[in-house]
Scaffold this active site. Structure first.
Site, PDB file in Angstrom:
ATOM      1  N   GLY A 168      61.285  -1.427 -72.124  1.00  0.00           N
ATOM      2  CA  GLY A 168      61.084  -2.845 -71.868  1.00  0.00           C
ATOM      3  C   GLY A 168      59.905  -3.066 -70.934  1.00  0.00           C
ATOM      4  O   GLY A 168      59.096  -2.160 -70.699  1.00  0.00           O
ATOM      5  N   THR A 217      65.749 -11.661 -62.706  1.00  0.00           N
ATOM      6  CA  THR A 217      64.775 -10.615 -62.417  1.00  0.00           C
ATOM      7  C   THR A 217      65.547  -9.394 -61.928  1.00  0.00           C
ATOM      8  O   THR A 217      66.776  -9.387 -61.922  1.00  0.00           O
ATOM      9  CB  THR A 217      63.772 -11.065 -61.340  1.00  0.00           C
ATOM     10  OG1 THR A 217      64.430 -11.111 -60.070  1.00  0.00           O
ATOM     11  CG2 THR A 217      63.192 -12.436 -61.665  1.00  0.00           C
ATOM     12  N   CYS A 218      64.817  -8.381 -61.495  1.00  0.00           N
ATOM     13  CA  CYS A 218      65.486  -7.168 -61.021  1.00  0.00           C
ATOM     14  C   CYS A 218      66.259  -7.414 -59.735  1.00  0.00           C
ATOM     15  O   CYS A 218      67.106  -6.606 -59.365  1.00  0.00           O
ATOM     16  CB  CYS A 218      64.475  -6.046 -60.818  1.00  0.00           C
ATOM     17  SG  CYS A 218      63.167  -6.464 -59.642  1.00  0.00           S
ATOM     18  N   HIS A 271      61.584 -23.985 -53.628  1.00  0.00           N
ATOM     19  CA  HIS A 271      62.026 -22.596 -53.814  1.00  0.00           C
ATOM     20  C   HIS A 271      61.417 -21.989 -55.074  1.00  0.00           C
ATOM     21  O   HIS A 271      60.914 -20.862 -55.054  1.00  0.00           O
ATOM     22  CB  HIS A 271      63.551 -22.527 -53.897  1.00  0.00           C
ATOM     23  CG  HIS A 271      64.071 -21.153 -54.166  1.00  0.00           C
ATOM     24  ND1 HIS A 271      64.068 -20.157 -53.217  1.00  0.00           N
ATOM     25  CD2 HIS A 271      64.559 -20.591 -55.304  1.00  0.00           C
ATOM     26  CE1 HIS A 271      64.556 -19.046 -53.755  1.00  0.00           C
ATOM     27  NE2 HIS A 271      64.850 -19.280 -55.013  1.00  0.00           N
ATOM     28  N   GLU A 318      54.116 -10.060 -56.217  1.00  0.00           N
ATOM     29  CA  GLU A 318      54.249  -9.207 -57.393  1.00  0.00           C
ATOM     30  C   GLU A 318      53.823  -9.951 -58.655  1.00  0.00           C
ATOM     31  O   GLU A 318      54.017 -11.157 -58.799  1.00  0.00           O
ATOM     32  CB  GLU A 318      55.677  -8.696 -57.541  1.00  0.00           C
ATOM     33  CG  GLU A 318      56.714  -9.770 -57.843  1.00  0.00           C
ATOM     34  CD  GLU A 318      58.048  -9.156 -58.241  1.00  0.00           C
ATOM     35  OE1 GLU A 318      58.065  -8.420 -59.237  1.00  0.00           O
ATOM     36  OE2 GLU A 318      59.052  -9.439 -57.576  1.00  0.00           O
TER      37      GLU A 318
END
Length: 416
Positions: free
Chosen positions: A176, A33-34, A84, A99
């Site tokens: 994207g 991810t980012c 996790h 998010e």
């Protein structure tokens, strides 16, 4: 460090196949991810498997690396690893709690692993349960309300600094998922002019078409784009800088009286850090965004106890499945042996009673199946329950069934 281990989408299959090729790694999924790169794997032996994963990280893109990798790693084992992932998919472990993008990113990681042949039964089950947990968290609680995605945070940050966007020109670099989200947010906030640039011009055109407004550009026009824009949001998957100091300096020389805000939400970053030294330019990166939305997340934080209950539920579901799966060979062997005996005896009976009508034969077969099911049910139920609660007792029970019914030790002898 984060940029050093970002894997381009085009090389993800190659990376997974290489990782899966290590002899201690049975299954693997890579989630990028980012803000993270995580590897979920089932390994033969923990220490050897962990070492092989570290070797993969140091060698796949770089051959060797010159920094201490250990200081940047965190490792979860067994139940902690499952918990996790559930915290990730439910949004509790995100930079922006709850998010929305993370579910799509986890699903994409799972599909990549499937295509690469790196997924087996454990990763299939784990990621399906994790995705279901994420969906449950968002439908049953308020964790997904009050949108606070990275793209939303970027646009919020822009508005906080610039005010209304109605008379502004905004450029989105990259078409994207993140770029598309940022473009939609800008459009919904009434931005005056929207420019969309992408290395592949057709993708920029497609995004403009979806939005119903905007101007598509090729990245080769970057200097002209920078000259026209008041604000730039950049989110590509490029492995080199898309925005260079030279390009930005040239653009600013053509517009000396107008400041430029650049918000780089790409990983690895799209912008040369030296851009921040250019007069009139403000360069923000993804690490600056969390504070932008903190005051909008209180309602989501209130949902945390409910989400944690969902996590416990799905964690227990996966644990029960994972421990019970080791009993499957014994249950299958027992059922197969019983069915073989039943079928043999039915054939003998029919041979002795050739005058039975089809209906009579059907009733006899049905009764035999019912009796077999009732006989096996207590044993099957007991072994499954014990596998989920008492490993040593389940193993002893499995061995006893092997001996009593001559199943030839069909279980693997391990309850992990």
């Amino acid at each position: 460090m984060r940029e050093s281990h970002a894997f381009p989408t085009s090389r993800m299959t190659e990376a997974l196949q290489m990782l899966h090729g290590y002899d201690a790694v049975n299954e693997a999924v890579m989630l990028q991810t980012c803000g993270r790169l995580e590897i979920y794997a089932e390994v033969d032996e923990f220490e050897r498997g962990a070492e092989q994963i570290k070797t993969f990280l140091t060698q796949f893109r770089h051959g060797t690396i010159a920094f201490d990798l250990e200081s940047y790693l965190y490792t979860h084992l067994g139940r902690e690893a499952v918990e996790h992932l559930l915290r990730v998919t439910t949004g509790l472990d995100s930079m922006l709690i709850g998010e929305a993008e993370i579910l799509g990113q986890v699903k994409s990681a799972y599909l990549h692993a499937q295509r690469a042949g790196a997924c087996g039964s454990s990763m299939h089950k784990l990621f399906r349960e994790a995705l279901n947990a994420g969906k449950a968290a968002r439908t049953q609680t308020t964790i997904g309300e009050e949108s606070a995605s990275v793209a939303t945070a970027a646009v919020d940050s822009i508005e906080a600094r610039m005010g209304s966007l109605e008379d502004r020109c905004a450029a989105v670099i990259g078409a994207g998922a993140m770029g598309r989200s940022a473009a939609r947010r800008l459009r919904s906030r009434g931005v005056g002019t929207l420019l969309v640039a992408n290395r592949t011009h057709t993708r920029a055109q497609e995004l403009v078409g979806e939005l119903g407004s905007g101007i598509a550009h090729d990245l080769r026009e970057i200097t002209s784009i920078l000259e026209a824009a008041d604000v730039v949001i950049s989110s590509t998957e490029a492995s080199t800088f898309v925005l260079t100091a030279a390009d930005v300096a040239e653009a600013m020389a053509r517009r000396p009286q107008r400041p430029l805000l650049i918000l780089d939400i790409a990983v690895p970053r799209d912008s040369d850090p030296d851009i921040a030294d250019i007069e009139g330019v403000t360069l923000l990166d993804i690490d600056t965004l969390k504070s932008v939305v903190d005051d909008r997340l209180e309602r989501r934080r209130q949902a945390i106890p409910q989400v944690e209950e969902i996590i416990v539920e799905y964690l227990e579901r996966f644990r029960t499945w994972y421990q019970a799966r080791t009993t499957v060979p014994t249950i299958a062997a027992l059922t197969e042996r019983a069915e073989t005996i039943r079928n043999t005896e039915i054939e003998r009976l029919f041979a002795r009673l050739p005058d039975l009508t089809p209906r009579e034969r059907m009733l006899i077969v049905g009764s035999s199946l019912t009796m077999l099911s009732k006989l096996l049910h207590p044993a099957v139920t007991t072994i499954r329950e014990k596998a989920g609660s008492d490993r040593s007792e389940a193993l002893a029970f499995t061995r006893l069934l092997d001996e009593l019914f001559s199943l030839d030790g069909t279980h693997n002898g391990r309850l992990r």
